[in-house]
Design a protein around this motif. Structure first.
Motif, PDB file in Angstrom:
ATOM      1  N   ALA A 135       0.829  -1.211   0.000  1.00 44.22           N
ATOM      2  CA  ALA A 135       0.000   0.000   0.000  1.00 44.22           C
ATOM      3  C   ALA A 135       0.861   1.258   0.000  1.00 44.22           C
ATOM      4  CB  ALA A 135      -0.937  -0.013   1.205  1.00 44.22           C
ATOM      5  N   VAL A 136       1.905   1.274   0.820  1.00 44.92           N
ATOM      6  CA  VAL A 136       2.761   2.460   0.906  1.00 44.92           C
ATOM      7  C   VAL A 136       3.514   2.683  -0.398  1.00 44.92           C
ATOM      8  CG1 VAL A 136       4.826   3.401   2.015  1.00 44.92           C
ATOM      9  CG2 VAL A 136       2.980   2.450   3.410  1.00 44.92           C
ATOM     10  N   THR A 137       4.089   1.638  -0.963  1.00 48.96           N
ATOM     11  CA  THR A 137       4.870   1.815  -2.194  1.00 48.96           C
ATOM     12  C   THR A 137       3.968   2.196  -3.369  1.00 48.96           C
ATOM     13  OG1 THR A 137       4.800  -0.596  -2.471  1.00 48.96           O
ATOM     14  CG2 THR A 137       6.796   0.351  -1.532  1.00 48.96           C
ATOM     15  N   ARG A 138       2.776   1.640  -3.422  1.00 53.49           N
ATOM     16  CA  ARG A 138       1.858   2.044  -4.491  1.00 53.49           C
ATOM     17  C   ARG A 138       1.465   3.504  -4.323  1.00 53.49           C
ATOM     18  NH1 ARG A 138      -3.557  -1.382  -5.141  1.00 53.49           N
ATOM     19  NH2 ARG A 138      -3.811  -0.587  -3.023  1.00 53.49           N
ATOM     20  N   TRP A 139       1.223   3.923  -3.092  1.00 55.94           N
ATOM     21  CA  TRP A 139       0.869   5.314  -2.805  1.00 55.94           C
ATOM     22  C   TRP A 139       2.009   6.252  -3.209  1.00 55.94           C
ATOM     23  CZ3 TRP A 139       2.855   9.094   0.454  1.00 55.94           C
ATOM     24  CH2 TRP A 139       2.019  10.154   0.790  1.00 55.94           C
ATOM     25  N   LEU A 140       3.230   5.888  -2.890  1.00 52.76           N
ATOM     26  CA  LEU A 140       4.373   6.711  -3.281  1.00 52.76           C
ATOM     27  C   LEU A 140       4.497   6.794  -4.804  1.00 52.76           C
ATOM     28  CD1 LEU A 140       7.036   5.464  -0.703  1.00 52.76           C
ATOM     29  CD2 LEU A 140       6.148   7.800  -0.855  1.00 52.76           C
ATOM     30  N   ALA A 141       4.339   5.655  -5.469  1.00 47.22           N
ATOM     31  CA  ALA A 141       4.461   5.637  -6.926  1.00 47.22           C
ATOM     32  C   ALA A 141       3.394   6.509  -7.577  1.00 47.22           C
ATOM     33  CB  ALA A 141       4.364   4.203  -7.438  1.00 47.22           C
ATOM     34  N   GLU A 142       2.192   6.472  -7.050  1.00 48.80           N
ATOM     35  CA  GLU A 142       1.107   7.278  -7.615  1.00 48.80           C
ATOM     36  C   GLU A 142       1.382   8.764  -7.486  1.00 48.80           C
ATOM     37  OE1 GLU A 142      -2.188   5.810  -5.393  1.00 48.80           O
ATOM     38  OE2 GLU A 142      -2.581   4.123  -6.756  1.00 48.80           O
ATOM     39  N   ARG A 143       2.217   9.151  -6.547  1.00 52.89           N
ATOM     40  CA  ARG A 143       2.567  10.557  -6.358  1.00 52.89           C
ATOM     41  C   ARG A 143       3.882  10.918  -7.037  1.00 52.89           C
ATOM     42  NH1 ARG A 143      -0.925   8.807  -3.392  1.00 52.89           N
ATOM     43  NH2 ARG A 143      -2.513  10.088  -2.359  1.00 52.89           N
ATOM     44  N   GLY A 144       4.401  10.018  -7.833  1.00 58.35           N
ATOM     45  CA  GLY A 144       5.603  10.300  -8.589  1.00 58.35           C
ATOM     46  C   GLY A 144       6.880  10.217  -7.787  1.00 58.35           C
ATOM     47  N   HIS A 145       6.816   9.624  -6.570  1.00 54.37           N
ATOM     48  CA  HIS A 145       8.035   9.508  -5.788  1.00 54.37           C
ATOM     49  C   HIS A 145       8.842   8.333  -6.331  1.00 54.37           C
ATOM     50  CE1 HIS A 145       9.951  11.213  -2.207  1.00 54.37           C
ATOM     51  NE2 HIS A 145      10.498  10.028  -2.055  1.00 54.37           N
ATOM     52  N   PRO A 146      10.166   8.447  -6.410  1.00 55.22           N
ATOM     53  CA  PRO A 146      10.985   7.383  -7.009  1.00 55.22           C
ATOM     54  C   PRO A 146      11.016   6.136  -6.133  1.00 55.22           C
ATOM     55  CG  PRO A 146      12.393   9.091  -6.076  1.00 55.22           C
ATOM     56  CD  PRO A 146      10.992   9.611  -5.997  1.00 55.22           C
ATOM     57  N   VAL A 147      10.311   5.110  -6.549  1.00 55.08           N
ATOM     58  CA  VAL A 147      10.193   3.905  -5.742  1.00 55.08           C
ATOM     59  C   VAL A 147       9.974   2.711  -6.655  1.00 55.08           C
ATOM     60  CG1 VAL A 147       7.686   4.165  -5.485  1.00 55.08           C
ATOM     61  CG2 VAL A 147       8.966   2.914  -3.746  1.00 55.08           C
ATOM     62  N   VAL A 148      10.479   1.551  -6.234  1.00 56.88           N
ATOM     63  CA  VAL A 148      10.142   0.316  -6.926  1.00 56.88           C
ATOM     64  C   VAL A 148       8.702  -0.013  -6.549  1.00 56.88           C
ATOM     65  CG1 VAL A 148      10.654  -2.123  -7.220  1.00 56.88           C
ATOM     66  CG2 VAL A 148      12.516  -0.491  -6.875  1.00 56.88           C
ATOM     67  N   ALA A 149       7.825  -0.029  -7.534  1.00 58.00           N
ATOM     68  CA  ALA A 149       6.392  -0.125  -7.281  1.00 58.00           C
ATOM     69  C   ALA A 149       5.895  -1.558  -7.428  1.00 58.00           C
ATOM     70  CB  ALA A 149       5.635   0.780  -8.256  1.00 58.00           C
ATOM     71  N   PRO A 150       4.761  -1.865  -6.816  1.00 53.97           N
ATOM     72  CA  PRO A 150       4.136  -3.168  -7.066  1.00 53.97           C
ATOM     73  C   PRO A 150       3.840  -3.340  -8.546  1.00 53.97           C
ATOM     74  CG  PRO A 150       3.105  -2.074  -5.198  1.00 53.97           C
ATOM     75  CD  PRO A 150       4.006  -1.059  -5.841  1.00 53.97           C
ATOM     76  N   SER A 151       3.888  -4.564  -9.020  1.00 48.38           N
ATOM     77  CA  SER A 151       3.611  -4.821 -10.430  1.00 48.38           C
ATOM     78  C   SER A 151       2.160  -4.465 -10.754  1.00 48.38           C
ATOM     79  CB  SER A 151       3.847  -6.293 -10.759  1.00 48.38           C
ATOM     80  OG  SER A 151       3.386  -6.568 -12.069  1.00 48.38           O
ATOM     81  N   PRO A 152       1.937  -3.714 -11.843  1.00 46.44           N
ATOM     82  CA  PRO A 152       0.564  -3.401 -12.251  1.00 46.44           C
ATOM     83  C   PRO A 152      -0.109  -4.564 -12.970  1.00 46.44           C
ATOM     84  CG  PRO A 152       2.103  -2.448 -13.817  1.00 46.44           C
ATOM     85  CD  PRO A 152       2.937  -3.083 -12.731  1.00 46.44           C
TER      86      PRO A 152
END
Length: 312
Positions: free
Chosen positions: A78-95
């Motif tokens: 949840a946290v990494t997806r939230w960060l990715a949605e805000r454009g923060h540089p993070v390895v995101a969950p697979s879509p």
């Protein structure tokens, strides 16, 4: 202690479980490749742009109660997806699959986007401290459910308890000292109310939870945050334990420049003490990961040489 053959068998089982779970989710993997194998087996489901993290060496709380592990994995996703949605540089969950842990053949695994890693990079620590301040600033707005200092609340006391039955891994006087230190600092790291009473004015917020300065992946397109497995509510000092005075000064300068508070020396001392105890507690997992006995030895020696913690 597990033998090399038993560890290889565990790795093969993790790869097979990841591949089968991926197939159930519609992912084709003709050539799964192990990228990393220590506490988790990290599997690239080639040719899919998907990496599966399969934890294999677990703290006692996860082994005893799989729901605890699932809860923490959901928080990480949840946290990494939230960060990715805000454009923060993070390895995101697979879509390509639901952002939800998958349990298969005794393993609980998560699925991530594959990123190309640039090897042998030497990070600029001052720059890394600035990036941590920026991460903390972003995470302040996260309002999802997180436990309070999840890594410490169970990991340390349960690890110390398990070591009582493993006298070959740590001398009894060391274990008794570690338990006394945890008794001294544990109450403020397992209760938000106790922490806020002991350290008035030191706010608590979502933090990475696991030495974030070591957990960025350098890619051809820049650096990405990774490994939020211990994401939790806590004081930012926990993310900065044992970085050294120069790095702390760089963090404080960056934090103040973007409206965050500088680090608190008392909280830093407590979180650094907890970090050292976490290293001692990690020895409880050595039967599952024998390399820990030598890998952690220098850090345990540093702890042994440091003054005992007797009170806040």
């Amino acid at each position: 202690m597990l033998t090399d053959a038993e560890i290889a068998e565990r790795t093969a089982s993790a790869v097979a479980a990841a591949t089968a779970a991926g197939a159930d989710l519609g992912l084709r993997s003709d050539d799964p490749r192990v990228l990393y194998d220590v506490f988790s087996v990290i599997v690239h489901l080639q040719p899919e742009p998907v990496v599966v993290r399969v934890p294999t060496v677990l703290p006692p709380s996860y082994t005893r109660n799989p729901d605890v592990q699932t809860r923490q994995q959901r928080a990480e996703l949840a946290v990494t997806r939230w960060l990715a949605e805000r454009g923060h540089p993070v390895v995101a969950p697979s879509p390509l699959v639901p952002a939800e842990p998958v349990r298969r053949e005794g393993f609980s695994m998560t699925f991530w986007q594959f990123v190309e890693q640039v090897p042998d990079t030497n990070p600029d620590l001052d720059r890394r401290m600035e990036q941590i301040a920026q991460l903390h600033a972003t995470l302040r707005d996260y309002d999802g459910e997180l436990d309070f200092w999840a890594p410490y609340g169970s990991y340390i006391p349960e690890g110390l308890a398990a070591l009582r039955n493993l006298p070959e891994l740590i001398p009894t006087p060391d274990l008794e000292r570690a338990q006394r230190e945890w008794d001294a600092i544990g109450p403020v790291l397992t209760s938000r109310a106790a922490f806020e009473s002991a350290f008035p004015g030191v706010d608590v917020q979502p933090i990475h939870g696991d030495a974030p300065y070591h957990n960025m992946i350098t890619t051809p397109d820049g650096e990405l945050w990774s490994d939020f497995e211990l994401v939790t509510l806590g004081a930012v000092e926990s993310d900065l334990a044992m970085v050294g005075a120069d790095a702390l000064a760089a963090y404080d300068a960056a934090a103040v420049s973007i409206g965050l508070r500088p680090t608190d020396e008392r909280v830093l001392r407590i979180t650094e003490a907890a970090g050292r105890l976490a290293m001692v507690a990690a020895l409880a997992m050595a039967p599952e990961l024998p390399m820990l006995t030598s890998g952690i030895a220098p850090m345990v020696q540093q702890w042994r040489a440091s003054p005992p913690v007797t009170a806040l």
